[in-house]
Design a protein around this motif. Structure first.
Motif, PDB file in Angstrom:
ATOM      1  N   LYS A   1       0.749  -1.210  -0.068  1.00 40.93           N
ATOM      2  CA  LYS A   1      -0.107   0.091   0.080  1.00 40.93           C
ATOM      3  C   LYS A   1       0.984   1.374   0.083  1.00 40.93           C
ATOM      4  O   LYS A   1       0.523   2.147  -0.777  1.00 40.93           O
ATOM      5  CB  LYS A   1      -0.808   0.272   1.183  1.00 40.93           C
ATOM      6  N   LEU A   2       1.693   1.168   0.795  1.00 39.50           N
ATOM      7  CA  LEU A   2       2.937   2.416   0.709  1.00 39.50           C
ATOM      8  C   LEU A   2       3.604   2.441  -0.371  1.00 39.50           C
ATOM      9  O   LEU A   2       3.483   3.699  -0.907  1.00 39.50           O
ATOM     10  CB  LEU A   2       3.661   2.285   1.824  1.00 39.50           C
ATOM     11  N   ASN A   3       3.919   1.555  -1.126  1.00 40.02           N
ATOM     12  CA  ASN A   3       4.641   1.746  -2.553  1.00 40.02           C
ATOM     13  C   ASN A   3       3.682   2.165  -3.447  1.00 40.02           C
ATOM     14  O   ASN A   3       4.185   2.735  -4.276  1.00 40.02           O
ATOM     15  CB  ASN A   3       5.177   0.126  -2.807  1.00 40.02           C
ATOM     16  N   GLU A   4       2.554   1.647  -3.458  1.00 39.78           N
ATOM     17  CA  GLU A   4       1.636   2.003  -4.277  1.00 39.78           C
ATOM     18  C   GLU A   4       1.258   3.465  -4.195  1.00 39.78           C
ATOM     19  O   GLU A   4       1.253   4.235  -5.315  1.00 39.78           O
ATOM     20  CB  GLU A   4       0.278   1.301  -4.262  1.00 39.78           C
ATOM     21  N   LEU A   5       1.197   4.202  -3.044  1.00 43.75           N
ATOM     22  CA  LEU A   5       1.026   5.575  -2.759  1.00 43.75           C
ATOM     23  C   LEU A   5       2.394   6.163  -3.558  1.00 43.75           C
ATOM     24  O   LEU A   5       2.147   7.411  -4.092  1.00 43.75           O
ATOM     25  CB  LEU A   5       0.868   5.808  -1.490  1.00 43.75           C
ATOM     26  N   THR A   6       3.596   5.710  -3.208  1.00 41.01           N
ATOM     27  CA  THR A   6       4.773   6.251  -3.739  1.00 41.01           C
ATOM     28  C   THR A   6       4.763   6.469  -5.211  1.00 41.01           C
ATOM     29  O   THR A   6       4.977   7.554  -5.938  1.00 41.01           O
ATOM     30  CB  THR A   6       5.954   5.607  -3.203  1.00 41.01           C
ATOM     31  N   VAL A   7       4.397   5.194  -5.957  1.00 37.22           N
ATOM     32  CA  VAL A   7       4.173   5.165  -7.210  1.00 37.22           C
ATOM     33  C   VAL A   7       3.400   6.318  -7.629  1.00 37.22           C
ATOM     34  O   VAL A   7       3.513   7.113  -8.711  1.00 37.22           O
ATOM     35  CB  VAL A   7       3.974   4.008  -7.757  1.00 37.22           C
ATOM     36  N   SER A   8       2.243   6.431  -7.284  1.00 41.80           N
ATOM     37  CA  SER A   8       1.084   7.226  -7.382  1.00 41.80           C
ATOM     38  C   SER A   8       1.596   8.712  -7.508  1.00 41.80           C
ATOM     39  O   SER A   8       1.372   9.490  -8.453  1.00 41.80           O
ATOM     40  CB  SER A   8      -0.116   6.983  -6.572  1.00 41.80           C
ATOM     41  N   ASP A   9       2.419   9.197  -6.254  1.00 44.31           N
ATOM     42  CA  ASP A   9       2.602  10.569  -6.609  1.00 44.31           C
ATOM     43  C   ASP A   9       3.860  10.720  -7.436  1.00 44.31           C
ATOM     44  O   ASP A   9       3.892  11.787  -7.965  1.00 44.31           O
ATOM     45  CB  ASP A   9       3.572  10.636  -5.019  1.00 44.31           C
ATOM     46  N   GLY A  10       4.778   9.690  -7.774  1.00 45.86           N
ATOM     47  CA  GLY A  10       5.631  10.022  -8.837  1.00 45.86           C
ATOM     48  C   GLY A  10       5.017  10.162 -10.177  1.00 45.86           C
ATOM     49  O   GLY A  10       5.487  11.043 -10.833  1.00 45.86           O
ATOM     50  N   THR A  11       4.144   9.368 -10.420  1.00 49.71           N
ATOM     51  CA  THR A  11       3.517   9.597 -11.617  1.00 49.71           C
ATOM     52  C   THR A  11       2.714  10.832 -11.677  1.00 49.71           C
ATOM     53  O   THR A  11       2.921  11.546 -12.787  1.00 49.71           O
ATOM     54  CB  THR A  11       2.418   8.480 -11.808  1.00 49.71           C
ATOM     55  N   GLU A  12       2.232  11.523 -10.718  1.00 48.86           N
ATOM     56  CA  GLU A  12       1.662  12.615 -10.799  1.00 48.86           C
ATOM     57  C   GLU A  12       2.541  13.773 -10.873  1.00 48.86           C
ATOM     58  O   GLU A  12       2.350  14.737 -11.623  1.00 48.86           O
ATOM     59  CB  GLU A  12       0.788  12.915  -9.418  1.00 48.86           C
TER      60      GLU A  12
END
Length: 218
Positions: free
Chosen positions: A200-211
């Motif tokens: 879950k934490l990794n997905e949030l990090t990836v999402s932030d990087g994509t944005e």
């Protein structure tokens, strides 16, 4: 006092009995009554515990046999007949899970709220409250779910509570708040699924990087 003759002893005993006999009899009766009352109460409690255990077992058997209607009915029976029994809390938590799986979130929430209010153990009430929060979130009311989470809890439950808080905050659109809650859960010594929490934490990090990347490209 010494008596010169046996007749004097007998006469003195008669006088003492006339003055104190009723009190002695009353004491004996009350004592026997207390023992009998305690024995009856203890026997009743043991019988109730056996009944609750049996009903709980039948509830689980019904659930394992996919007879949800029977399981819900048995859980209701326990809730009505023995609201203070731990088995009543367990049965209704199991029934709530079945209701979630069956798509009846309103019934699940009602049962979990009852357990959170009536279970005789603090840890069971806390777990029920966390599950209630998740059910409310799944039913489209993440704000109510967040409000229902316990404000105070032992360290042993920090992982459970904070991960649920993170999930609800994410549903509510608060990614930063969700990350902080997940990190708090990760720092806890007791986490039910640490690998899932890390994902879950990794997905949030990836999402932030994509944005960030999208904003830079534009």
């Amino acid at each position: 006092m010494e008596y010169e003759t046996e007749e004097q002893q007998v006469e003195a005993l008669k006088e003492w009995w006339a003055e104190n006999g009723k009190a002695v009899i009353a004491g004996v009766v009350l004592g026997v009554g207390a023992i009998g009352g305690w024995t009856f109460w203890k026997g009743h409690q043991e019988k109730q515990a056996v009944v609750a255990s049996d009903t709980f077992s039948r509830t689980i058997e019904a659930l394992n046999g996919s007879d949800t209607a029977a399981a819900l009915s048995l859980a209701d029976e326990l809730k009505d007949d023995q609201p203070d029994a731990l088995y009543s809390a367990y049965a209704n938590m199991a029934a709530a899970r079945a209701s979630v799986e069956g798509g009846d979130l309103a019934d699940a929430a009602s049962r979990l709220e009852w357990v959170a209010d009536n279970a005789p153990q603090d840890d069971v009430r806390l777990i029920a409250r966390v599950r209630l929060a998740r059910v409310l979130g799944a039913n489209g009311d993440a704000a109510a779910g967040l409000d229902s989470l316990p404000a105070d809890f032992p360290e042993a439950f920090a992982g459970l509570v904070e991960e649920a808080r993170g999930d609800l905050l994410l549903i509510n659109g608060d990614a930063d708040g969700a990350r902080q809650a997940y990190l708090a859960a990760q720092d806890s010594q007791f986490v039910a699924n640490r690998e899932g929490l890390t994902m879950k934490l990794n997905e949030l990090t990836v999402s932030d990087g994509t944005e960030d990347g999208s904003e830079s490209a534009s």
